[in-house]
Scaffold this active site. Sequence first.
Site, PDB file in Angstrom:
ATOM      1  N   TYR A  95       0.811  -1.213   0.000  1.00 53.37           N
ATOM      2  CA  TYR A  95       0.000   0.000   0.000  1.00 53.37           C
ATOM      3  C   TYR A  95       0.852   1.274   0.000  1.00 53.37           C
ATOM      4  CZ  TYR A  95      -5.103   0.520   0.683  1.00 53.37           C
ATOM      5  OH  TYR A  95      -6.459   0.691   0.524  1.00 53.37           O
TER       6      TYR A  95
ATOM      7  N   LYS B  92      -0.335 -13.442   5.489  1.00 55.54           N
ATOM      8  CA  LYS B  92      -0.204 -14.487   4.463  1.00 55.54           C
ATOM      9  C   LYS B  92       1.262 -14.920   4.462  1.00 55.54           C
ATOM     10  CE  LYS B  92      -1.888 -16.919   1.049  1.00 55.54           C
ATOM     11  NZ  LYS B  92      -2.919 -17.956   1.218  1.00 55.54           N
TER      12      LYS B  92
ATOM     13  N   ASP C 263      -6.408 -16.102   4.058  1.00 57.97           N
ATOM     14  CA  ASP C 263      -7.514 -16.725   3.312  1.00 57.97           C
ATOM     15  C   ASP C 263      -8.417 -17.518   4.256  1.00 57.97           C
ATOM     16  OD1 ASP C 263      -5.382 -18.465   3.656  1.00 57.97           O
ATOM     17  OD2 ASP C 263      -5.423 -19.281   1.626  1.00 57.97           O
TER      18      ASP C 263
ATOM     19  N   ASP D 290      -7.293  -3.543   4.740  1.00 55.29           N
ATOM     20  CA  ASP D 290      -8.232  -2.877   3.839  1.00 55.29           C
ATOM     21  C   ASP D 290      -9.345  -3.849   3.457  1.00 55.29           C
ATOM     22  OD1 ASP D 290      -9.358  -1.074   2.095  1.00 55.29           O
ATOM     23  OD2 ASP D 290      -7.862  -1.333   0.531  1.00 55.29           O
TER      24      ASP D 290
HETATM   25  O1  LIG Z   1      -7.228   5.667  -0.640  1.00 50.36           O
HETATM   26  C1  LIG Z   1      -8.151   5.149  -1.237  1.00 50.36           C
HETATM   27  O2  LIG Z   1      -8.672   5.653  -2.224  1.00 50.36           O
HETATM   28  C2  LIG Z   1      -8.723   3.849  -0.745  1.00 50.36           C
HETATM   29  C3  LIG Z   1      -8.421   3.611   0.688  1.00 50.36           C
HETATM   30  C4  LIG Z   1      -9.192   2.519   1.280  1.00 50.36           C
HETATM   31  O3  LIG Z   1      -9.887   1.748   0.648  1.00 50.36           O
HETATM   32  C5  LIG Z   1      -9.125   2.355   2.722  1.00 50.36           C
HETATM   33  O4  LIG Z   1      -8.295   2.965   3.368  1.00 50.36           O
HETATM   34  O5  LIG Z   1      -9.912   1.553   3.259  1.00 50.36           O
HETATM   35 MG   LIG Z   2     -10.837   0.285   1.882  1.00 49.18          MG
END
Ligand SMILES: O=C(O)CCC(=O)C(=O)O
Ligand SMILES: [Mg+2]
Length: 419
Positions: A163, A233, A286, A310
């Site tokens: 991320y 994972k 999973d 997320d």
């Molecule tokens: O930054 C984004 O556009 C998505 C972020 C996201 O889905 C989250 O932090 O849950």
């Molecule tokens: Mg999100």
Amino acid sequence: MPAYQHILVPTDGQKITVNADNSLNVPDQPIIPFIEGDGTGRDITPVMLKVVDAAVAKAYGGKRKIHWMEIFAGEKATRVYGPDVWLPDETLEVVRDYVVSIKGPLTTPVGGGIRSLNVALRQQLDLYVCLRPVQYFEGVPSPLKEPQKTNMVIFRENSEDIYAGIEFEAGSANAKKLIKFLRDDLGINKVRFPETSGLGIKPVSREGTERLVRKAIQYAIDNNKPSVTIVHKGNIMKFTEGAFRDWAYGLAAKEFAGELIDGGPWMRVRNPNTGKDITIKDSIADAFLQQILMRPAEYSVIATLNLNGDYISDAVAAQVGGIGIAPGANMSDTVAMFEATHGTAPKYAGKDYVNPGSEILSAEMMLRHMGWKEAADIIISAMEAAIASKKVTYDFARLMEGATQVSCSGFGQVMIENM
Ligand SMILES: O=C(O)CCC(=O)C(=O)O
Ligand SMILES: [Mg+2]
Ligand SMILES: NC(=O)C1=CN([C@@H]2O[C@H](COP(=O)(O)OP(=O)(O)OC[C@H]3O[C@@H](n4cnc5c(N)ncnc54)[C@H](OP(=O)(O)O)[C@@H]3O)[C@@H](O)[C@H]2O)C=CC1
């Protein structure tokens, strides 16, 4: 008072400040910055502000009051500051300086275009914990038979992992350079289609893992929770997700005197407040995703990496009725920025249609964080009463017997009437 380019500082009210022990010093008239947000942000944020003002007025009869200060990010920033200014420096400065803030969702285009402003805010302010509690409200329609068994608090690492956005586009000079380096210097020959591969880098550190897991275990201690589950994972991504698991257990042993259960790897940590044991366990991502549906009651506090967190936060939110009521916070040791779990839901933008509940409940977390428990409690009971009255937004109405569908602002009004 610093002069900002486009931020109007309210004439009344004071800053929240941080004491040496990181506790907050909250004046009765704090200034709280907010970002309206893109898409449905323009629908839900004004409703959140109104509901919070009403709860604070009800709780403190005018003695306490929030002085809201609008700051800008996303599309609105480009209108206020100029076409390419998505995240003005003064927005970051204010979020850091005013310590507690709240934001609506911000759009991130898929594929090309700008990188996530949400991620940029978290990284640049080092808001390393994404805290997302998931609780069931009686009467909310859910796909589960026993949604009340889902009661989890997700601690998602918020600053690293895949991320972090370190990526190289397929065919670019840097992608070629990196593939050559991998092949020539590191002997990696398993990039299946080297000419057409984009590449992403997944940094996961011991420090990043330990500070997140420390918060998760401390939360379990402070809130008398039975377990902390490390979700990873690590069988496949051994030195990132696997290391996350090992560092997490290591931290439990080192800082919380964790002892192995039956030879490990599970551990028990004694809660000094209650004398009870907290189980520190792990689950591969999973399998975890099926277990939260099949046996949700066995999971309580979750500590996980950024991308897993997320996915998991939306999945667990669905179990209690969807992301329309899923709140959250991005936190460092001193700064906290509250925001809904969901995004900008562009197809509903500007229609006064969606559920403002997630952002309202994010504000409820904010009030509790400030120590304004009475106002936070009023928001929870108003939410419960609004749901019990079955006057709800489309997301609940479409699944609820005998519901009256109300608009986004209408739901805020129903909440206020129930305070
Ligand atoms: O930054 C984004 O556009 C998505 C972020 C996201 O889905 C989250 O932090 O849950
Ligand atoms: Mg999100
Ligand atoms: N922190 C942030 O600012 C976040 C930003 N985003 C960004 O948002 C944009 C849109 O992302 P997308 O994947 O569509 O995800 P969204 O979370 O915006 O929307 C997905 C679906 O969730 C439901 N939903 C979302 N918000 C609400 C709400 N307030 N009330 C009720 N239901 C809701 C809707 O379901 P239905 O269709 O069933 O009605 C919607 O179609 C992207 O640019 C993404 O990057 C995404 C997540 C977090």
